[in-house]
Motif scaffolding. Sequence first.
Motif, mmCIF file in Angstrom:
data_model
loop_
_atom_site.group_PDB
_atom_site.id
_atom_site.type_symbol
_atom_site.label_atom_id
_atom_site.label_comp_id
_atom_site.label_asym_id
_atom_site.label_seq_id
_atom_site.Cartn_x
_atom_site.Cartn_y
_atom_site.Cartn_z
ATOM 1 N N LEU A 170 0.660 -1.268 0.056
ATOM 2 C CA LEU A 170 0.310 0.305 -0.440
ATOM 3 C C LEU A 170 1.153 1.604 0.071
ATOM 4 N N ASP A 171 0.944 2.175 -0.944
ATOM 5 C CA ASP A 171 1.755 3.122 -1.344
ATOM 6 C C ASP A 171 1.455 4.578 -0.620
ATOM 7 N N GLY A 172 0.125 4.848 -1.238
ATOM 8 C CA GLY A 172 -1.102 6.337 -0.798
ATOM 9 C C GLY A 172 -1.981 6.059 -0.497
ATOM 10 N N VAL A 173 -2.637 7.053 -0.188
ATOM 11 C CA VAL A 173 -4.393 7.141 -0.498
ATOM 12 C C VAL A 173 -3.884 8.881 -1.222
ATOM 13 N N VAL A 174 -4.698 8.723 -2.345
ATOM 14 C CA VAL A 174 -4.595 10.044 -3.358
ATOM 15 C C VAL A 174 -6.143 10.625 -3.480
ATOM 16 N N THR A 175 -6.695 11.755 -2.633
ATOM 17 C CA THR A 175 -8.199 12.331 -2.364
ATOM 18 C C THR A 175 -8.235 13.852 -3.471
ATOM 19 N N VAL A 176 -8.834 12.976 -4.774
ATOM 20 C CA VAL A 176 -9.256 14.865 -5.100
ATOM 21 C C VAL A 176 -10.670 14.958 -4.631
ATOM 22 N N VAL A 177 -10.083 16.875 -4.654
ATOM 23 C CA VAL A 177 -11.092 17.370 -3.663
ATOM 24 C C VAL A 177 -11.624 18.689 -4.729
ATOM 25 N N ASP A 178 -12.809 18.719 -5.255
ATOM 26 C CA ASP A 178 -13.735 19.551 -6.003
ATOM 27 C C ASP A 178 -13.485 20.917 -5.510
ATOM 28 N N ALA A 179 -12.729 21.965 -6.381
ATOM 29 C CA ALA A 179 -12.191 24.106 -5.373
ATOM 30 C C ALA A 179 -14.281 24.073 -5.362
ATOM 31 N N LYS A 180 -14.852 24.095 -6.388
ATOM 32 C CA LYS A 180 -16.015 25.061 -6.986
ATOM 33 C C LYS A 180 -16.835 24.428 -5.788
ATOM 34 N N HIS A 181 -16.866 23.304 -4.938
ATOM 35 C CA HIS A 181 -17.862 22.983 -4.549
ATOM 36 C C HIS A 181 -17.613 22.793 -3.000
ATOM 37 N N GLY A 182 -15.948 22.556 -2.595
ATOM 38 C CA GLY A 182 -15.334 22.297 -2.388
ATOM 39 C C GLY A 182 -16.133 22.313 -0.474
ATOM 40 N N HIS A 183 -16.436 23.407 0.206
ATOM 41 C CA HIS A 183 -17.516 23.209 1.447
ATOM 42 C C HIS A 183 -18.085 23.754 1.574
ATOM 43 N N ASP A 184 -18.863 23.255 0.380
ATOM 44 C CA ASP A 184 -20.344 23.158 0.618
ATOM 45 C C ASP A 184 -20.390 21.066 1.034
ATOM 46 N N HIS A 232 -4.903 20.891 -13.496
ATOM 47 C CA HIS A 232 -6.209 21.118 -14.044
ATOM 48 C C HIS A 232 -6.529 19.885 -14.928
ATOM 49 N N MET A 233 -8.240 19.212 -15.049
ATOM 50 C CA MET A 233 -8.344 18.736 -16.343
ATOM 51 C C MET A 233 -7.868 17.431 -15.834
ATOM 52 N N GLY A 234 -7.500 16.774 -14.844
ATOM 53 C CA GLY A 234 -6.557 15.310 -14.715
ATOM 54 C C GLY A 234 -4.827 15.284 -15.094
ATOM 55 N N GLN A 235 -4.889 16.784 -15.429
ATOM 56 C CA GLN A 235 -3.007 17.251 -16.255
ATOM 57 C C GLN A 235 -2.444 16.968 -15.034
ATOM 58 N N VAL A 236 -1.954 16.032 -14.219
ATOM 59 C CA VAL A 236 -0.891 16.173 -13.582
ATOM 60 C C VAL A 236 0.026 15.009 -13.481
ATOM 61 N N PRO A 237 1.450 15.578 -13.155
ATOM 62 C CA PRO A 237 2.223 14.206 -13.330
ATOM 63 C C PRO A 237 1.982 13.009 -12.660
ATOM 64 N N VAL A 238 2.595 12.298 -13.252
ATOM 65 C CA VAL A 238 2.264 11.191 -12.635
ATOM 66 C C VAL A 238 3.300 10.226 -11.389
ATOM 67 N N GLY A 239 4.078 10.616 -11.468
ATOM 68 C CA GLY A 239 5.122 10.692 -10.010
ATOM 69 C C GLY A 239 4.294 11.957 -8.899
ATOM 70 N N GLU A 240 3.481 12.664 -9.393
ATOM 71 C CA GLU A 240 2.300 12.983 -8.394
ATOM 72 C C GLU A 240 1.591 12.602 -7.655
ATOM 73 N N VAL A 241 1.281 11.479 -7.861
ATOM 74 C CA VAL A 241 0.033 10.419 -8.364
ATOM 75 C C VAL A 241 0.953 8.736 -7.384
ATOM 76 N N LEU A 242 2.008 8.963 -7.702
ATOM 77 C CA LEU A 242 2.328 7.060 -7.648
ATOM 78 C C LEU A 242 3.852 7.405 -6.707
ATOM 79 N N ASP A 243 3.855 6.734 -6.009
ATOM 80 C CA ASP A 243 5.166 6.029 -5.173
ATOM 81 C C ASP A 243 5.455 7.504 -4.183
ATOM 82 N N ILE A 244 4.620 7.855 -3.513
ATOM 83 C CA ILE A 244 4.136 9.143 -3.196
ATOM 84 C C ILE A 244 4.409 8.205 -1.521
ATOM 85 N N ARG A 245 5.075 6.855 -0.958
ATOM 86 C CA ARG A 245 5.594 6.302 -0.373
ATOM 87 C C ARG A 245 4.387 6.722 1.219
#
Length: 368
Positions: free
Chosen positions: A136-150, A201-214
Amino acid sequence: MSSTQSSPPEKTPGQVPVTVLTGFLGAGKTTLLNRILQEEHGHRIAVIENEFGPEGIDNELLVSETNEQIVEMNNGCICCTVRGDLLRILGELKDKRSRGELDFDRVIIETTGMANPGPVTQTFFMDDDIASFYLLDGVVTVVDAKHGHDTLDQQPEAQNQVGFADRILMSKTDLVGTQEADSLRARLVKMNPRAPIKPVHMGQVPVGEVLDIRGFNLNAILEIDPQFLAAEHPDAAKTRKLQGHDDQHHDHGHDHDHDHEHDHHHHHDDAIGAFVFQSKKPFDPAKLEDYMSALTQVYGQDLLRYKGVLFMNGTNRRMIFQGVHMLMGADAGKPWGRDEAPASKMVFIGRNLPKDAILKGLEACLAR
């Protein structure tokens, strides 16, 4: 500090790292996952859609129509849908890989938007065969900035997802102003100060930001957002009041496109929150072990994540520990440096935890 309870193992050669991708409905998980499945990144990823409903709606967005449970992608990834039994599908993937029928070097589990990541992560603590094959490497959570507070105001599941995160990706930041994005970020830090927060933005994130975060590696450094530590300082509340920012009526700078009474001067009373224990005095190992065992028995279901670097009496090595709910483990870290002042730092993230009582309990475990 030793523990007879299950603990996240360190990686051994050949283990397949697993990333849990979570986030509330509409946050952008599928967009991110679709990008990973289509991008030429060189990884052979098995994606598990942990869809518990009768129909895997997101599956139609990820892969073309097919009746097969496991679908191979043209970039070397595979995608499969599991409805109900994650342990079974992990076992099936393990067996197919061992027999040479499937080739993958890592796994991403996308949870349904209403899911609490806790039971998913516990899967890797509870079964020896799964724990020895997967890491188990890590948990990555996506939060919607537009509706996040609500969403955080109204949905306990969304708060759980933030509390469990090892990394938080803020989506749709282009749809809100800087003030609202900063307000949401400050709230997320208060809920989970150990998860770095990055815009996506629109899923555009380097794979290294999601994988191998330990995030579940016992030897990983415990990092806590400096803003949180500043807010935890005893003088912080006094400073806020002197500046005219009463905690109960703090303006979070909402910029919602609807009219709610609480949009201005609203205090978010989140069930999920965090606090930090720090001390330059060493712990008594026996006292701490007894206390943590008792603490997890009483509050285990409400303890989402907890992790620490500990200064223990009778050893020149730091002790690293972490836990999920009632499952915790510890391991000896590197020796304290010659010019390093030994100290303990522990962060607890959970639901309505009795902060003051826990801090006093930890104080009582210090060596006299």
